[in-house]
Design an enzyme around this catalytic site. Structure first.
Site, mmCIF file in Angstrom:
data_model
loop_
_atom_site.group_PDB
_atom_site.id
_atom_site.type_symbol
_atom_site.label_atom_id
_atom_site.label_comp_id
_atom_site.label_asym_id
_atom_site.label_seq_id
_atom_site.Cartn_x
_atom_site.Cartn_y
_atom_site.Cartn_z
ATOM 1 N N HIS A 1 3.121 3.466 -8.806
ATOM 2 C CA HIS A 1 2.800 2.518 -9.276
ATOM 3 C C HIS A 1 3.716 1.888 -10.241
ATOM 4 O O HIS A 1 4.354 0.636 -9.980
ATOM 5 C CB HIS A 1 1.147 1.921 -10.149
ATOM 6 N N LEU B 1 11.875 -20.291 -4.428
ATOM 7 C CA LEU B 1 10.228 -19.200 -4.399
ATOM 8 C C LEU B 1 9.278 -19.285 -5.186
ATOM 9 O O LEU B 1 9.111 -19.119 -6.050
ATOM 10 C CB LEU B 1 10.594 -17.710 -4.268
ATOM 11 N N TRP C 1 -11.157 -1.908 -9.364
ATOM 12 C CA TRP C 1 -12.076 -1.591 -10.326
ATOM 13 C C TRP C 1 -12.147 0.073 -10.658
ATOM 14 O O TRP C 1 -12.888 0.493 -11.336
ATOM 15 C CB TRP C 1 -13.128 -2.552 -10.871
ATOM 16 N N ARG D 1 -0.109 7.815 -2.882
ATOM 17 C CA ARG D 1 0.410 8.661 -1.771
ATOM 18 C C ARG D 1 2.033 9.495 -2.000
ATOM 19 O O ARG D 1 2.444 10.369 -1.649
ATOM 20 C CB ARG D 1 -0.045 8.139 -0.317
ATOM 21 N N ASP E 1 0.767 -1.309 0.286
ATOM 22 C CA ASP E 1 0.209 -0.253 0.006
ATOM 23 C C ASP E 1 0.514 0.736 -0.143
ATOM 24 O O ASP E 1 2.179 1.009 0.550
ATOM 25 C CB ASP E 1 -1.271 -0.042 1.029
ATOM 26 N N SER F 1 -6.697 -5.457 -6.471
ATOM 27 C CA SER F 1 -8.001 -5.857 -5.044
ATOM 28 C C SER F 1 -9.154 -5.962 -6.561
ATOM 29 O O SER F 1 -9.442 -4.745 -6.797
ATOM 30 C CB SER F 1 -8.274 -5.491 -4.343
ATOM 31 N N THR F 2 -10.363 -6.874 -5.657
ATOM 32 C CA THR F 2 -11.652 -6.581 -6.686
ATOM 33 C C THR F 2 -12.327 -5.365 -6.735
ATOM 34 O O THR F 2 -13.251 -5.104 -7.329
ATOM 35 C CB THR F 2 -12.517 -8.023 -6.194
ATOM 36 N N ARG G 1 -0.369 9.549 -10.464
ATOM 37 C CA ARG G 1 -0.385 7.876 -9.720
ATOM 38 C C ARG G 1 0.209 7.041 -9.711
ATOM 39 O O ARG G 1 0.873 6.120 -9.370
ATOM 40 C CB ARG G 1 -2.202 7.786 -8.934
HETATM 41 C C1 V07 Z 1 0.760 -4.466 -9.493
HETATM 42 C C2 V07 Z 1 3.044 -2.614 -8.500
HETATM 43 C C3 V07 Z 1 3.268 -3.361 -7.740
HETATM 44 C C4 V07 Z 1 2.639 -2.180 -6.244
HETATM 45 C C5 V07 Z 1 1.454 -2.560 -6.007
HETATM 46 C C6 V07 Z 1 0.019 -1.810 -7.211
HETATM 47 C C7 V07 Z 1 1.453 -2.481 -8.665
HETATM 48 C C8 V07 Z 1 3.771 -6.587 -10.388
HETATM 49 C C9 V07 Z 1 2.763 -7.058 -11.072
HETATM 50 C C10 V07 Z 1 2.970 -8.330 -11.775
HETATM 51 C C11 V07 Z 1 1.717 -9.538 -11.117
HETATM 52 C C12 V07 Z 1 1.610 -10.344 -11.980
HETATM 53 C C13 V07 Z 1 2.618 -10.841 -12.599
HETATM 54 C C14 V07 Z 1 4.286 -10.397 -12.285
HETATM 55 C C15 V07 Z 1 4.180 -8.687 -11.919
HETATM 56 C C16 V07 Z 1 2.597 -6.469 -10.255
HETATM 57 C C17 V07 Z 1 -0.221 -5.414 -10.901
HETATM 58 C C18 V07 Z 1 -0.084 -3.835 -9.911
HETATM 59 C C19 V07 Z 1 -1.941 -5.403 -11.526
HETATM 60 F F1 V07 Z 1 3.227 -11.945 -13.079
HETATM 61 N N1 V07 Z 1 3.412 -5.359 -9.861
HETATM 62 N N2 V07 Z 1 2.494 -4.587 -9.752
HETATM 63 N N3 V07 Z 1 0.512 -6.540 -11.085
HETATM 64 N N4 V07 Z 1 1.698 -2.826 -9.111
#
Ligand code: V07
Length: 259
Positions: free
Chosen positions: A55, A149, A87, A42, A38, A83-84, A51
């Site tokens: 990310h 892992l 959206w 911010r 989280d 999360s769900t 934003r």
């Molecule tokens: C997302 C980056 C981390 C902070 C939280 C929100 C944004 C890596 C992935 C990912 C997902 C599946 C995968 C490989 C990488 C990811 C989402 C959002 C939706 F097989 N970061 N990240 N997926 N954020």
């Protein structure tokens, strides 16, 4: 330290970090760590950035955290990526986030393979954009024989919906004579959840100062240790993960003393 430049993106740990890792490895390491990542929005706001910049920065932290978790001998790392409920965010933000798995894997999949990491996912796949799902399924396939892992992304995941779906399957199996009411217990019920192949998390980490679960693994976290930090996810460093594990080990030791 100029090694760091020569080796480019390769993970190089300073000697203090290496020492800390070795020190922690003398005590039990949590087998399954779950993280609510989280504070990305911010983090961006504080820097007057959009934003999505938060990310993107958060995605880089996923890589660092994964590599350290692997080095520590953590067996499974579950990361709450979407999360769900997410959206409901602005359309452009959701579209950007749904490109992150491709970007992440496009850059880091070879490194994950090299390091024997196995990619998995929990969550509702059917609502994901096809490009997102394709990238993840390719990564799952390409890493399925790795035995290091398990990097498990919770994506379009919601715990209450997961529990309701499990109950529906239980009812269905009961109706079809596959499961008898007298056979249903906690272990059997767990086997109906999306996390059936994982042991329950030993440690939950949540960043950015929020002290709640936000519909994340409600059943699975029943006995887990919780570690909360005010640090925003893009600022989460190797040292923070090591600190969380140190706290975990101290709590385990205290628990052990009473018994
Ligand atoms: C997302 C980056 C981390 C902070 C939280 C929100 C944004 C890596 C992935 C990912 C997902 C599946 C995968 C490989 C990488 C990811 C989402 C959002 C939706 F097989 N970061 N990240 N997926 N954020």
């Amino acid at each position: 330290m100029f090694n760091k430049f020569r080796l480019g993106k390769k993970q190089e740990h300073s000697s203090t970090l290496r020492d800390k890792i070795e020190e922690l490895k003398k005590q039990p390491i949590p087998e399954h760590v779950a993280i609510i990542m989280d504070g990305n929005g911010r983090w961006a706001k504080k820097r007057a950035l959009p934003r999505v910049a938060g990310h993107h920065e958060g995605m880089k932290v996923v890589r660092k955290t994964t590599m350290l978790a692997n080095k520590l001998g953590i067996k499974a790392l579950t990361l709450y990526a979407f999360s769900t409920e997410n959206w409901k965010r602005p359309k452009n933000e959701v579209e950007y986030i749904m490109r992150l798995p491709e970007e992440f894997l496009g850059t880091f999949l070879p490194e994950l393979v090299e390091n024997n990491v196995q990619v998995k996912m929990i969550g509702y796949k059917n609502q994901l954009p096809v490009h997102t799902l394709h990238a993840i399924e390719k990564a799952i396939e390409e890493t399925k024989d790795n035995n290091g892992l398990v990097l498990n992304f919770a994506l379009n995941y919601g715990s209450r919906a997961e529990i309701i779906d499990a109950v529906k399957q239980v009812l269905n199996d009961s109706k079809n004579g596959i499961l008898n009411e007298t056979e249903l217990n906690e272990d059997v019920f767990s086997s109906y959840l999306m996390t059936s192949e994982f042991k329950d998390p030993d440690l939950l980490i949540r960043t950015s100062g929020e002290i709640r679960l936000s519909n994340f693994m409600l059943w699975q976290l029943a006995y887990s240790e919780f570690w909360f930090t005010d640090v925003l996810w893009p600022d989460f460093s190797e040292n923070h993960l090591l600190e969380a594990i140190e706290v975990f080990q101290k709590r385990q030791r205290r628990f052990g003393g009473i018994l």
